[in-house]
Design a protein around this motif. Sequence first.
Motif, PDB file in Angstrom:
ATOM      1  N   LEU A 430       0.873  -1.170   0.000  1.00 45.29           N
ATOM      2  CA  LEU A 430       0.000   0.000   0.000  1.00 45.29           C
ATOM      3  C   LEU A 430       0.907   1.216   0.000  1.00 45.29           C
ATOM      4  CD1 LEU A 430      -2.745   1.420   0.248  1.00 45.29           C
ATOM      5  CD2 LEU A 430      -2.604   1.102   2.734  1.00 45.29           C
ATOM      6  N   LYS A 431       0.858   2.004  -1.067  1.00 41.30           N
ATOM      7  CA  LYS A 431       1.787   3.123  -1.257  1.00 41.30           C
ATOM      8  C   LYS A 431       1.151   4.422  -0.767  1.00 41.30           C
ATOM      9  CE  LYS A 431       1.983   2.067  -5.651  1.00 41.30           C
ATOM     10  NZ  LYS A 431       1.412   0.718  -5.696  1.00 41.30           N
ATOM     11  N   LEU A 432       1.824   5.093   0.154  1.00 45.60           N
ATOM     12  CA  LEU A 432       1.383   6.395   0.642  1.00 45.60           C
ATOM     13  C   LEU A 432       2.450   7.427   0.285  1.00 45.60           C
ATOM     14  CD1 LEU A 432       0.016   5.568   4.223  1.00 45.60           C
ATOM     15  CD2 LEU A 432      -1.192   5.527   2.053  1.00 45.60           C
ATOM     16  N   THR A 433       1.994   8.572  -0.246  1.00 40.61           N
ATOM     17  CA  THR A 433       2.888   9.673  -0.589  1.00 40.61           C
ATOM     18  C   THR A 433       2.589  10.835   0.343  1.00 40.61           C
ATOM     19  OG1 THR A 433       2.889   8.951  -2.904  1.00 40.61           O
ATOM     20  CG2 THR A 433       3.663  11.182  -2.459  1.00 40.61           C
ATOM     21  N   PHE A 434       3.609  11.581   0.733  1.00 44.40           N
ATOM     22  CA  PHE A 434       3.408  12.664   1.687  1.00 44.40           C
ATOM     23  C   PHE A 434       2.386  13.670   1.168  1.00 44.40           C
ATOM     24  CE2 PHE A 434       7.193  11.011   3.665  1.00 44.40           C
ATOM     25  CZ  PHE A 434       6.993  11.294   5.001  1.00 44.40           C
ATOM     26  N   GLY A 435       1.571  14.144   2.095  1.00 44.09           N
ATOM     27  CA  GLY A 435       0.498  15.063   1.781  1.00 44.09           C
ATOM     28  C   GLY A 435      -0.843  14.497   2.182  1.00 44.09           C
ATOM     29  N   ILE A 436      -1.887  15.056   1.611  1.00 41.85           N
ATOM     30  CA  ILE A 436      -3.267  14.647   1.912  1.00 41.85           C
ATOM     31  C   ILE A 436      -3.911  14.194   0.616  1.00 41.85           C
ATOM     32  CG2 ILE A 436      -5.492  15.370   2.870  1.00 41.85           C
ATOM     33  CD1 ILE A 436      -3.955  17.625   4.332  1.00 41.85           C
ATOM     34  N   GLY A 437      -4.160  12.906   0.512  1.00 33.89           N
ATOM     35  CA  GLY A 437      -4.771  12.370  -0.698  1.00 33.89           C
ATOM     36  C   GLY A 437      -3.908  12.519  -1.936  1.00 33.89           C
ATOM     37  N   THR A 438      -2.583  12.569  -1.766  1.00 37.47           N
ATOM     38  CA  THR A 438      -1.690  12.731  -2.912  1.00 37.47           C
ATOM     39  C   THR A 438      -1.809  11.525  -3.839  1.00 37.47           C
ATOM     40  OG1 THR A 438      -0.167  13.956  -1.476  1.00 37.47           O
ATOM     41  CG2 THR A 438       0.676  13.214  -3.613  1.00 37.47           C
ATOM     42  N   PRO A 439      -2.040  11.752  -5.132  1.00 33.98           N
ATOM     43  CA  PRO A 439      -2.204  10.621  -6.056  1.00 33.98           C
ATOM     44  C   PRO A 439      -0.923   9.800  -6.190  1.00 33.98           C
ATOM     45  CG  PRO A 439      -3.019  12.666  -7.027  1.00 33.98           C
ATOM     46  CD  PRO A 439      -2.258  13.043  -5.787  1.00 33.98           C
ATOM     47  N   ARG A 440      -1.075   8.601  -6.712  1.00 33.56           N
ATOM     48  CA  ARG A 440       0.081   7.743  -6.944  1.00 33.56           C
ATOM     49  C   ARG A 440       1.029   8.421  -7.924  1.00 33.56           C
ATOM     50  NH1 ARG A 440      -2.104   2.278  -9.224  1.00 33.56           N
ATOM     51  NH2 ARG A 440      -3.746   2.690  -7.719  1.00 33.56           N
ATOM     52  N   ILE A 441       2.292   8.099  -7.833  1.00 32.86           N
ATOM     53  CA  ILE A 441       3.307   8.759  -8.651  1.00 32.86           C
ATOM     54  C   ILE A 441       3.306   8.225 -10.079  1.00 32.86           C
ATOM     55  CG2 ILE A 441       5.823   9.009  -8.937  1.00 32.86           C
ATOM     56  CD1 ILE A 441       5.992   9.360  -5.913  1.00 32.86           C
ATOM     57  N   TYR A 442       3.200   6.914 -10.233  1.00 32.79           N
ATOM     58  CA  TYR A 442       3.165   6.307 -11.566  1.00 32.79           C
ATOM     59  C   TYR A 442       1.824   5.614 -11.755  1.00 32.79           C
ATOM     60  CZ  TYR A 442       8.237   6.815 -11.013  1.00 32.79           C
ATOM     61  OH  TYR A 442       9.498   7.311 -10.783  1.00 32.79           O
ATOM     62  N   ALA A 443       1.208   5.796 -12.922  1.00 34.84           N
ATOM     63  CA  ALA A 443      -0.086   5.169 -13.173  1.00 34.84           C
ATOM     64  C   ALA A 443      -0.310   5.006 -14.666  1.00 34.84           C
ATOM     65  CB  ALA A 443      -1.220   5.997 -12.555  1.00 34.84           C
ATOM     66  N   SER A 444      -1.178   4.079 -14.996  1.00 27.67           N
ATOM     67  CA  SER A 444      -1.636   3.933 -16.375  1.00 27.67           C
ATOM     68  C   SER A 444      -2.797   4.890 -16.610  1.00 27.67           C
ATOM     69  CB  SER A 444      -2.090   2.493 -16.626  1.00 27.67           C
ATOM     70  OG  SER A 444      -3.249   2.205 -15.842  1.00 27.67           O
ATOM     71  N   GLU A 445      -3.186   5.045 -17.847  1.00 29.20           N
ATOM     72  CA  GLU A 445      -4.330   5.895 -18.169  1.00 29.20           C
ATOM     73  C   GLU A 445      -5.580   5.414 -17.451  1.00 29.20           C
ATOM     74  OE1 GLU A 445      -6.706   7.524 -22.153  1.00 29.20           O
ATOM     75  OE2 GLU A 445      -5.291   5.859 -22.303  1.00 29.20           O
ATOM     76  N   GLU A 446      -5.773   4.092 -17.403  1.00 34.50           N
ATOM     77  CA  GLU A 446      -6.953   3.541 -16.740  1.00 34.50           C
ATOM     78  C   GLU A 446      -6.919   3.803 -15.239  1.00 34.50           C
ATOM     79  OE1 GLU A 446      -4.913   1.912 -18.787  1.00 34.50           O
ATOM     80  OE2 GLU A 446      -6.209   1.871 -20.572  1.00 34.50           O
ATOM     81  N   GLU A 447      -5.759   3.669 -14.630  1.00 34.80           N
ATOM     82  CA  GLU A 447      -5.641   3.917 -13.185  1.00 34.80           C
ATOM     83  C   GLU A 447      -5.901   5.382 -12.852  1.00 34.80           C
ATOM     84  OE1 GLU A 447      -2.384   0.472 -11.956  1.00 34.80           O
ATOM     85  OE2 GLU A 447      -1.705   2.378 -12.835  1.00 34.80           O
ATOM     86  N   ARG A 448      -5.428   6.303 -13.701  1.00 41.32           N
ATOM     87  CA  ARG A 448      -5.701   7.716 -13.461  1.00 41.32           C
ATOM     88  C   ARG A 448      -7.195   8.010 -13.558  1.00 41.32           C
ATOM     89  NH1 ARG A 448      -1.689   9.143 -10.698  1.00 41.32           N
ATOM     90  NH2 ARG A 448       0.277   9.584 -11.739  1.00 41.32           N
ATOM     91  N   ALA A 449      -7.862   7.391 -14.520  1.00 41.21           N
ATOM     92  CA  ALA A 449      -9.291   7.640 -14.693  1.00 41.21           C
ATOM     93  C   ALA A 449     -10.076   7.246 -13.443  1.00 41.21           C
ATOM     94  CB  ALA A 449      -9.810   6.881 -15.908  1.00 41.21           C
ATOM     95  N   LYS A 450      -9.616   6.214 -12.735  1.00 34.47           N
ATOM     96  CA  LYS A 450     -10.315   5.756 -11.541  1.00 34.47           C
ATOM     97  C   LYS A 450     -10.219   6.771 -10.406  1.00 34.47           C
ATOM     98  CE  LYS A 450      -9.782   0.813 -12.494  1.00 34.47           C
ATOM     99  NZ  LYS A 450      -9.145  -0.456 -12.060  1.00 34.47           N
TER     100      LYS A 450
END
Length: 520
Positions: A430-450
């Motif tokens: 489970l990947k957490l990035t600093f901040g509040i609700g920060t999106p994942r760093i790497y994603a596919s087009e489909e993952e971004r759409a979600k």
Amino acid sequence: MNQRVFSPKVALAGAVLLAGGATAFLSLRRAHSERARSDRSQTIQNTATHQNAPAAESARSNHPRAQAEFANEFTVRVKPDHPDGYEKRPGRYRKPLRQDLRKLTWRHQHSGHYTLRLQAADTASSSDTASSSDTEPSLNTAPSSKAEPPRREGNPKTTTKPVQAELDVRAFVPRIPALARDHATLMRVALSQREFNRNQTRYALPASSDSKKHGSEEAPSMWVANNCLKRGLWEIGVDEPDEAGRNITTLHGWFEFPRDAYAKAFERINGVPYRKVAKYIEGYPKFDGFRFPLNALRTAQTISTSDKVNTHARTPLERLPEQTKKQKLLLSEQVHAYRDVAADSSQPIRTAKFSEPGFYNVAEPMEFDLRWLAKPARAHWRAAENKSANAKLTEVEIEFENGYRIVLAADALSALPARTEAPQDETGVLKLTFGIGTPRIYASEEERAKEFTAANHQYLLLLDKNDQHLDNHTAGLDRVYLWRQGQELHLWLVGYERIFFAGHLSTVAVQGVFRDPLDW
């Protein structure tokens, strides 16, 4: 990041979000009235968006900024990477990297969706040159001391037809998450961390003749990244299958996303005047020196507190694929196990610096004092709730002897599946990035759409014992990866630019924190 050496004198708080399933709760932790009053800051009313795009549109439809529109069409110039790649360039790439495609045209289709056309600068048609703007990148720092390569126009082996993809620009512009929409300081932290953490998305391209020839199962792709240096510094790349059928980078370049187009997109997405938040996302902001209103982010009930936190000191540094790829960027050669990271003799820990326009610079390294990681004092488990987002999370805080606190939480934490061995790739954490609700760093087009249909209820904070917010970037931490064995939660503390794991901590949760299938 102008600060070169970070000498820790504050306390780090780690809190992992608790989504439910815990059976034993202690009394609700409450702040006294004076502190609660100091937490109050002016809120921006009726301007913040929800993470769910349709809800966001309806929420801001009556706001005066709702009439802001996306930029219709613009063109930017791409500065290509050196044919041989800059020094210490990580990852797989084919030499020579392509130099022919230097013009990137953006045409708006609908609702933030653009057609991107990457082509040779001297082959534009009359319609291509009729763009509303033609922005030349002011990329002042060369990513290599090597001479500027020849353009090689007209070479049939390097000059090909344009590359084209469809892109939703909303995924690259910071969005105000539901967790932070009712408090100005929460918004500030959320927006800054979203802009100053990399956001890279990959888009499939039609199969090339080479990929068909090699029978590759991997499709060629274009990737675009809003990198973490300052507003407007973006990257673009093209990957194609090699002779073994594995994708390899064949083109990489940098460009500047126009400020006007960025501001229009921000206002259209968030319903907030860009000028009111520009100072937090234009250039690298001040991440420390202010009190973080933790009680405005959530209410919390303590489940348990333990002074047993395993540091896995003798364990050799573990790596997932990204850390393996970037292994040469860790310049402290004496670091082999986690105890070496925190040893007095190892300080400062040195890594390559990520520099403008977006390359790893070994000539001007970053330096960090990470001795504090060897001395965690206790772990706190809490059930947290954010009523504004209607979110329930599991929170974990790791308190260190020097007063540092890592506080993290996620609504998905309680459902983290048990494993019998450490993960071998990022799909197992489970990947957490600093901040509040920060999106994942790497994603596919489909993952971004979600991201527009599924809320990302999580936060990761670095605080001191007085709730002062600390700059995790200069402190040497980038993310935290979570995984579990039985009731034991493991935390991989991901170092600067995800180059190496700076620490491996673990702590045992009380029964009922994790929702195993038999508990459902």
